[in-house]
Write an enzyme that holds these catalytic residues in place. Structure first.
Site, PDB file in Angstrom:
ATOM      1  NE  ARG A  35      -3.354  -5.833  -1.134  1.00 18.51           N
ATOM      2  CZ  ARG A  35      -4.586  -5.436  -0.868  1.00 18.51           C
ATOM      3  NH1 ARG A  35      -4.822  -4.260  -0.334  1.00 18.51           N
ATOM      4  NH2 ARG A  35      -5.625  -6.245  -1.096  1.00 18.51           N
ATOM      5  CG  ASP A  36      -6.290  -5.994   2.584  1.00 16.73           C
ATOM      6  OD1 ASP A  36      -6.309  -4.954   3.274  1.00 16.73           O
ATOM      7  OD2 ASP A  36      -7.290  -6.418   1.993  1.00 16.73           O
ATOM      8  CG  HIS A 227     -10.958  -9.069  -0.383  1.00 23.87           C
ATOM      9  ND1 HIS A 227      -9.613  -9.236  -0.637  1.00 23.87           N
ATOM     10  CD2 HIS A 227     -11.023  -8.003   0.461  1.00 23.87           C
ATOM     11  CE1 HIS A 227      -8.908  -8.324   0.003  1.00 23.87           C
ATOM     12  NE2 HIS A 227      -9.748  -7.558   0.686  1.00 23.87           N
ATOM     13  CG  HIS A 229     -11.698  -6.212   5.017  1.00 23.85           C
ATOM     14  ND1 HIS A 229     -10.473  -5.827   5.513  1.00 23.85           N
ATOM     15  CD2 HIS A 229     -11.558  -6.242   3.671  1.00 23.85           C
ATOM     16  CE1 HIS A 229      -9.636  -5.622   4.504  1.00 23.85           C
ATOM     17  NE2 HIS A 229     -10.264  -5.865   3.371  1.00 23.85           N
ATOM     18  CB  CYS A 260      -8.533  -0.207   3.034  1.00 24.05           C
ATOM     19  SG  CYS A 260      -8.217   0.959   1.696  1.00 24.05           S
ATOM     20  CG  ASN A 269      -8.222  -8.844   4.578  1.00 25.58           C
ATOM     21  OD1 ASN A 269      -7.486  -7.901   4.841  1.00 25.58           O
ATOM     22  ND2 ASN A 269      -8.820  -8.975   3.417  1.00 25.58           N
TER      23      ASN A 269
HETATM   24  P1  HMG Z   1      -2.287  10.597  -7.745  1.00 26.45           P
HETATM   25  O1  HMG Z   1      -1.664  11.548  -6.776  1.00 26.45           O
HETATM   26  O2  HMG Z   1      -3.619  10.958  -8.331  1.00 26.45           O
HETATM   27  O3  HMG Z   1      -1.260  10.207  -8.920  1.00 26.45           O
HETATM   28  O4  HMG Z   1      -2.406   9.201  -6.996  1.00 26.45           O
HETATM   29  P2  HMG Z   1      -0.643  11.039 -10.078  1.00 26.45           P
HETATM   30  O5  HMG Z   1      -0.663  10.179 -11.302  1.00 26.45           O
HETATM   31  O6  HMG Z   1      -1.246  12.417 -10.143  1.00 26.45           O
HETATM   32  O7  HMG Z   1       0.896  11.184  -9.609  1.00 26.45           O
HETATM   33  C1  HMG Z   1       1.262  11.912  -8.443  1.00 26.45           C
HETATM   34  C2  HMG Z   1       2.596  11.407  -7.932  1.00 26.45           C
HETATM   35  O8  HMG Z   1       2.510  10.024  -7.570  1.00 26.45           O
HETATM   36  C3  HMG Z   1       3.703  11.492  -8.970  1.00 26.45           C
HETATM   37  O9  HMG Z   1       4.915  11.681  -8.249  1.00 26.45           O
HETATM   38  C4  HMG Z   1       3.717  10.120  -9.568  1.00 26.45           C
HETATM   39  O10 HMG Z   1       4.967   9.783 -10.125  1.00 26.45           O
HETATM   40  C5  HMG Z   1       3.444   9.261  -8.346  1.00 26.45           C
HETATM   41  P3  HMG Z   1       5.536  13.147  -7.987  1.00 26.45           P
HETATM   42  O11 HMG Z   1       5.710  13.717  -9.372  1.00 26.45           O
HETATM   43  O12 HMG Z   1       4.524  13.901  -7.165  1.00 26.45           O
HETATM   44  O13 HMG Z   1       6.816  12.854  -7.254  1.00 26.45           O
HETATM   45  N1  HMG Z   1       2.810   7.981  -8.682  1.00 26.45           N
HETATM   46  C6  HMG Z   1       3.265   6.803  -8.261  1.00 26.45           C
HETATM   47  N2  HMG Z   1       4.301   6.455  -7.472  1.00 26.45           N
HETATM   48  C7  HMG Z   1       4.486   5.138  -7.239  1.00 26.45           C
HETATM   49  N3  HMG Z   1       3.669   4.167  -7.733  1.00 26.45           N
HETATM   50  C8  HMG Z   1       2.628   4.473  -8.499  1.00 26.45           C
HETATM   51  C9  HMG Z   1       2.397   5.842  -8.794  1.00 26.45           C
HETATM   52  N4  HMG Z   1       1.458   6.479  -9.521  1.00 26.45           N
HETATM   53  C10 HMG Z   1       1.725   7.782  -9.451  1.00 26.45           C
HETATM   54  N5  HMG Z   1       1.848   3.499  -8.979  1.00 26.45           N
HETATM   55  C11 HMG Z   1      -2.485   6.827  -6.998  1.00 26.45           C
HETATM   56  C12 HMG Z   1      -2.994   8.086  -7.650  1.00 26.45           C
HETATM   57  C13 HMG Z   1      -3.319   5.682  -7.550  1.00 26.45           C
HETATM   58  C14 HMG Z   1      -1.030   6.605  -7.351  1.00 26.45           C
HETATM   59  C15 HMG Z   1      -2.647   6.958  -5.458  1.00 26.45           C
HETATM   60  O14 HMG Z   1      -3.950   7.346  -5.173  1.00 26.45           O
HETATM   61  C16 HMG Z   1      -2.347   5.679  -4.744  1.00 26.45           C
HETATM   62  O15 HMG Z   1      -1.200   5.258  -4.687  1.00 26.45           O
HETATM   63  N6  HMG Z   1      -3.359   5.038  -4.158  1.00 26.45           N
HETATM   64  C17 HMG Z   1      -3.173   3.726  -3.547  1.00 26.45           C
HETATM   65  C18 HMG Z   1      -4.181   3.508  -2.494  1.00 26.45           C
HETATM   66  C19 HMG Z   1      -4.020   2.121  -1.934  1.00 26.45           C
HETATM   67  O16 HMG Z   1      -3.017   1.442  -2.118  1.00 26.45           O
HETATM   68  N7  HMG Z   1      -5.051   1.681  -1.187  1.00 26.45           N
HETATM   69  C20 HMG Z   1      -5.052   0.384  -0.555  1.00 26.45           C
HETATM   70  C21 HMG Z   1      -5.215  -0.744  -1.511  1.00 26.45           C
HETATM   71  S1  HMG Z   1      -6.906  -0.992  -2.038  1.00 26.45           S
HETATM   72  C22 HMG Z   1      -7.581  -2.055  -0.829  1.00 26.45           C
HETATM   73  O17 HMG Z   1      -6.971  -2.258   0.190  1.00 26.45           O
HETATM   74  C23 HMG Z   1      -8.892  -2.712  -1.105  1.00 26.45           C
HETATM   75  C24 HMG Z   1      -8.756  -4.204  -1.433  1.00 26.45           C
HETATM   76  O18 HMG Z   1      -8.109  -4.898  -0.391  1.00 26.45           O
HETATM   77  C25 HMG Z   1     -10.132  -4.825  -1.685  1.00 26.45           C
HETATM   78  C26 HMG Z   1     -11.152  -4.512  -0.585  1.00 26.45           C
HETATM   79  O19 HMG Z   1     -10.879  -4.772   0.599  1.00 26.45           O
HETATM   80  O20 HMG Z   1     -12.200  -3.999  -0.956  1.00 26.45           O
HETATM   81  C27 HMG Z   1      -7.913  -4.413  -2.716  1.00 26.45           C
HETATM   82 MG    MG Z   2      -9.099  -5.564   1.452  1.00 21.38          MG
END
Ligand code: HMG
Ligand code: MG
Length: 323
Positions: A35-36, A227, A229, A260, A269
């Protein structure tokens, strides 16, 4: 004479000091590579290769393997095949395959894919929350609340992440109190564990101590995972510091993959094999086979077309006669 790396088989556990007062006898490695790791790669990886990677990681003895994210494919195209990946993996008895679920949309898709553990991901930084999930911290908590309620009904475990626990790529240093506030809210919602993310890998052991001093005043140590990096090469030192506080769950990524897309400057990581080598040397039990993780690292890096970043995978390269 050739150097034999330490392994749990070759050494009996000894009372060691992990940088503080205590060191757990056993540690759970929570693998985030599929995933990450893969979310941060520019090159797309096929679902078949992701499945093969997860199966290799399962075979190594890892019992917690974060397999995918149910997020918007417009935001993170690398995770668009999450359902296909979940359908293809061989689920090993006793192992868990958590997935990221930022909202109900993601949670419902994860449930349909048979996820047993959901991970909600918040942040201690307002700016990072906005950039990463397009909402404020308060809004994110409001989105997580129904996810936790549905998960409780469905018997699904929920893990909580707090990102930017030491610094934010947009705001700079983050105060430990901001981390504690979000972590406590996630626990109140029902998370079984909170993973503290040094998202951009800038923390040093002194900052890790300041963070853990604050967090562990309010939250039991068994609820906390770390966690790190490894942008500045501090991750192993930070993990050793965390072990000294009794923290017994460590997130890591095979081959040191990771980053990310919404955290500019974040490197991979900490590598699973680097953490494992250290834990083996400390006599800490993990139940994970080092050679099998190294093999998985070379496999996925072969797919990606670059060598692993981790020291241990390079030292234990398959066929390396110096071993
Ligand atoms: P948004 O644009 O604000 O969402 O995104 P919305 O609710 O306004 O919906 C817009 C569109 O997205 C719609 O589709 C929804 O259906 C769709 P449209 O009508 O335009 O065709 N939608 C989705 N589709 C699939 N799956 C969903 C979903 N939700 C809405 N779950 C949202 C908000 C959260 C979805 C967006 O910002 C997003 O996907 N962000 C993900 C970012 C991400 O994955 N970042 C990396 C992971 S975090 C990380 O790595 C840190 C970590 O490792 C810890 C660390 O290192 O600190 C965990
Ligand atoms: Mg991370």
């Amino acid at each position: 004479m050739s150097w034999i790396p330490p392994s749990t088989a070759s050494r009996s556990p000894s009372p060691v000091n992990g940088g503080g007062e205590i060191c757990p006898k056993a540690v759970t490695l929570y693998e985030v590579g599929p995933r990450d790791g893969l979310q941060a790669e520019a090159q797309s990886v096929s679902a078949a290769d992701k499945i093969a990677l997860i199966d290799k990681l399962s075979a190594s003895g890892l019992s917690q393997i974060e397999a995918a994210s149910f997020v918007s494919p417009k935001w993170v195209p690398q995770m668009a095949d999450a359902a296909e990946v979940m359908a293809g993996i061989q689920r090993k008895a006793g192992a868990r395959y958590p997935v990221l679920t930022p909202n109900m949309h993601g949670y419902e898709a994860a449930r349909s894919a048979g996820a047993d553990t959901a991970a909600i991901f918040g942040a201690a930084s307002e700016s990072f929350s906005q950039k990463n999930i397009n909402c404020s911290i308060a809004e994110s908590l409001a989105r997580f609340t129904p996810v936790c309620a549905a998960a409780a009904r469905d018997g699904v475990r929920v893990r909580g992440y707090v990102s930017c626990v030491i610094a934010c790529p947009y705001e700079g240093p983050i105060l430990p109190d901001a981390v504690v506030r979000v972590a406590e809210r996630l626990l109140e919602m029902g998370c079984y564990e909170i993973s503290l993310g040094d998202t951009i890998g800038v923390g040093t052991p002194a900052e890790t101590q300041r963070l853990l001093d604050a967090v562990l005043k309010r939250i039991p140590v068994e609820k906390i995972a770390v966690h790190f990096h490894d942008t500045y090469g501090q991750a192993l030192a930070n993990i050793l510091t965390s072990l000294g506080y009794g923290i017994a769950t460590v997130d890591s990524s095979v081959g040191g993959l990771g980053g990310c897309p919404y955290a500019p400057g974040a490197a991979g990581n900490v590598a699973t094999e680097d953490v494992l080598y250290m834990l083996n040397g400390l006599g800490v039990h993990t139940g994970v086979d080092l050679d099998a993780v190294v093999e998985a690292a070379w496999f996925i890096n072969g797919v990606l077309g670059h060598p692993p970043r981790s020291k241990v995978a390079l030292a234990l390269r398959p066929g390396n006669t110096g071993r």
